[in-house]
Design an enzyme around this catalytic site. Structure first.
Site, short mmCIF file in Angstrom:
data_model
loop_
_atom_site.label_atom_id
_atom_site.label_comp_id
_atom_site.label_asym_id
_atom_site.label_seq_id
_atom_site.Cartn_x
_atom_site.Cartn_y
_atom_site.Cartn_z
N GLY A 59 0.92 -1.33 -0.08
CA GLY A 59 -0.23 -0.17 0.03
C GLY A 59 0.95 1.33 0.06
N SER A 60 0.34 2.26 0.82
CA SER A 60 1.16 3.54 0.84
C SER A 60 2.50 3.66 1.38
CB SER A 60 0.08 4.60 1.36
OG SER A 60 -0.97 4.78 0.59
N THR A 61 2.99 2.59 2.01
CA THR A 61 4.19 2.39 2.57
C THR A 61 5.40 2.29 1.38
OG1 THR A 61 3.96 0.22 2.85
CG2 THR A 61 3.42 1.56 4.90
N GLU B 232 -4.37 7.32 2.35
CA GLU B 232 -4.07 6.18 1.88
C GLU B 232 -4.61 4.95 2.19
OE1 GLU B 232 -2.87 4.13 4.59
OE2 GLU B 232 -3.12 5.39 6.22
#
Length: 611
Positions: free
Chosen positions: A312-314, A598
């Site tokens: 994901g947004s990481t 996110e």
């Protein structure tokens, strides 16, 4: 008449003479037989006497060997398995002496009057013991009870039950129990590694048994110990990289979060940025290796190295890093995200709201899907994938941990715009928590990649540069802004400046993405100006409405990192900055809503949403 008498006398004389001759011959025959018998007996006696002298004096080894076959036994001398320590010398796995009771079923079967007392000392029922002996009475060997304490074993042997014998062995004990279970693993009843590092380093830890010769009587009881034929060689010690103090703290905070948010599972891994060593690695749910009754397989998995997740947004910081390396973007470059969404064919990428024209730092701070998508589309997927591979994604970290998963990076001849966009914000690829932590460790080390190690290092490896230092330094400043003014506010720490990125990914099922089921993540560095720790926290499938990574995983990062930095003796920032950090920890609710940006990861793309 006189003539007849003379003839008669003559005949009688001849008859007497013949009888005498016959008697002499018979006497001679008897004497000859006697002599023969005497000679035979004499020869036999001499032969026996010689054999006795030969066996007793000249060839005594024959009788000794024959006697040894009936009274001398060779027994194995158990070898200690090597001790596993943490980096400070605290034991994580040790071997303790135990006694195993076995029996000759045929002999024990004939001593049924002892069964009641034997069953009592063994801690089993009389029926169990009688059934076991009855079934195995034609066999030569059966176990009655394994791994008794030496005191319990002595009580059993004191009964002197015919056919019952003991063996000295060792049992593995794990002082940290479930706190380090996923990393250390466990052995079977014969002390052979089955999971974790016990399995990975089984040959190193295993000792070599010795051998001794003992003398037993006709009942098989030990008469005396003869001699040690071969000494046992203990296994080698193993010193891990983890710090048990940090391990306990990480375990406690992760468990509290999983229980608080009623999550299915959770993982946390902490790396030393300077050395590449793993300082803590914990998972939930856990298990106790000292008590495996009813142990379930899913609890035994070391999710940090075996389970794959979409980051994901990481992943967005690495898309930004690829864009900065390309020279097409700079940290102050402005990206127009108006009107808050963008159409890519029949699909749509969207943000939580319209952020307008924002710079690259704000793209990360607001976790703008539109912003990173435009950057990825501008530089192309090859540059993004190249950087992801350089920081260790899509390949094994090289720890040698059993079952380690390499993750998955997609490679295609042709990419659609929507595929490039989803890749840019962490969908369509999978990573393990350890791989993600290693990638953040590269940022913390200024672009230097060092191999991850589960074993304590005496010499710090030089590492390999895989990212431009200026790019890595710029990313660290951006990650600080994510915590101070973006979705990662709950990761703040008193007296320390930290940076990181939140992530919320939708869970995948057999038929695609599952509605209302998420994985909350936070990946970060502490302290951000001179990173010592890289940490990833995963909260898998939390229940209820609190599922975003900034609300579930970031607070765990904050608590664990704060305690770890203090235990490691890292100097805090000055009091003014500390006070500022403390004030900013109280984030208004409106700012928390930025977390949704996110969370829009999968749902921001209509095709993705449908799975």
């Amino acid at each position: 008449m006189s003539q007849g008498r003379k003839v008669s006398q003559k005949n009688r004389s001849a008859s007497e003479k013949a009888g005498w001759l016959r008697g002499s011959v018979d006497t001679l025959k008897k004497k000859w037989r006697l002599k023969v018998v005497q000679s035979v007996l004499l020869v036999a006696g001499l032969a026996i006497g010689y054999r006795i002298v030969d066996l007793q004096l000249l060839d005594r080894h024959f009788l000794q060997n024959e006697g040894d076959k009936r009274s001398v036994r060779y027994e194995s001398v158990a070898a200690h398995r090597g001790v596993i320590f943490d980096r400070n010398g605290d034991p994580l796995a040790v071997s303790t002496p135990v006694v195993t009771i076995w029996a000759d079923p045929e002999e024990l079967y004939g001593a049924s009057e002892h069964w009641q007392a034997l069953a009592r000392e063994l801690g089993v029922s009389l029926k169990w013991l009688s059934d076991r002996v009855e079934v195995a009475k034609k066999r030569d060997f059966i176990y009655l009870k394994r791994q008794l304490t030496p005191e319990q074993g002595a009580k059993v042997m004191a009964l002197k039950v015919p056919g019952v014998q003991s063996i000295n062995e060792h049992r593995r004990y794990y002082p940290a129990a479930e706190v380090a279970a996923h990393l250390v693993g466990f052995t079977n009843i014969d002390e052979s590694g089955q999971e974790g590092l016990e399995l990975a380093y089984n040959e190193w830890l295993s000792g070599e048994p010795g051998k001794r010769r003992v003398l037993k009587d006709r009942k098989g009881q030990l008469a005396r110990q003869a001699e040690l034929m071969k000494s046992a060689s203990p296994g080698k010690e193993l010193m891990l990289s983890i710090d048990l103090r940090l391990q306990y703290m990480a375990y406690r905070e992760l468990k509290k979060a999983v229980e608080l948010y009623k999550a299915k599972a959770g993982s946390l891994v902490m790396l030393d940025v300077r050395t590449g060593e793993v300082l803590a690695m914990v998972n939930q749910p856990a298990y106790n290796p000292n008590n495996r009754a009813g142990m379930q397989a899913h609890k035994m998995r070391n999710r940090v190295v075996t389970d794959m997740v979409e980051p994901g947004s990481t992943l967005k910081p690495f898309t930004v890093a690829a864009a900065l390396e390309s020279g097409q973007f700079y940290k102050n470059s402005v990206i127009n995200t108006t009107p808050g969404y963008m159409r890519l064919g029949r699909d749509q990428v969207k943000d939580f709201r319209n952020y307008g024209a924002i710079d690259v730092t704000t793209v990360l701070r607001k976790s703008s899907n539109v912003g990173v998508s435009k950057m990825a589309l501008a530089i192309g997927p090859d540059k993004v994938l190249d950087l992801l591979q350089r920081v260790g994604l899509g390949q094994s970290s090289g720890t040698g941990f059993p079952g380690e998963n390499p993750g998955y990076l997609p490679y295609r001849d042709r990419w659609s715009d929507i595929e490039i966009a989803t890749l840019s914000f962490g969908y369509g690829l999978t990573v393990t928590p350890l791989q993600l932590a290693q990638a953040y460790m590269v940022l913390g080390a200024g672009g230097i990649m060092r191999p991850v190690s589960l074993i304590k290092r005496d010499v710090i490896p030089d590492g390999v540069r895989v990212m431009d230092q200026q790019v890595a330094d710029d990313l660290k400043k951006m990650l600080r802004e994510v915590v101070h003014g973006g979705t990662g506010g709950r990761a703040m720490i008193d007296a320390f400046e930290v940076g990181g990125k939140t992530g919320t990914a939708r869970k995948v099922g057999p038929n695609g993405y599952i509605k209302d089921r998420y994985i909350g993540m936070f990946a970060g560095l502490a302290p951000i100006d001179n990173p010592r720790l890289a940490m990833v926290v995963i909260i898998d499938d939390p229940s209820g409405k609190t599922y975003y990574g900034g609300l579930t995983a970031a607070p765990v990062f904050s608590k664990v990192a704060a305690g770890a930095l203090r235990l490691l003796g890292v100097e805090p920032v000055d009091s003014v900055a500390a006070s500022s950090s403390h004030r900013m920890a109280f984030i208004p609710y409106a700012l928390q809503l930025e977390e949704i940006t996110e969370g829009a990861g999968a749902s921001s793309v209509s095709t993705f949403k449908e799975g």
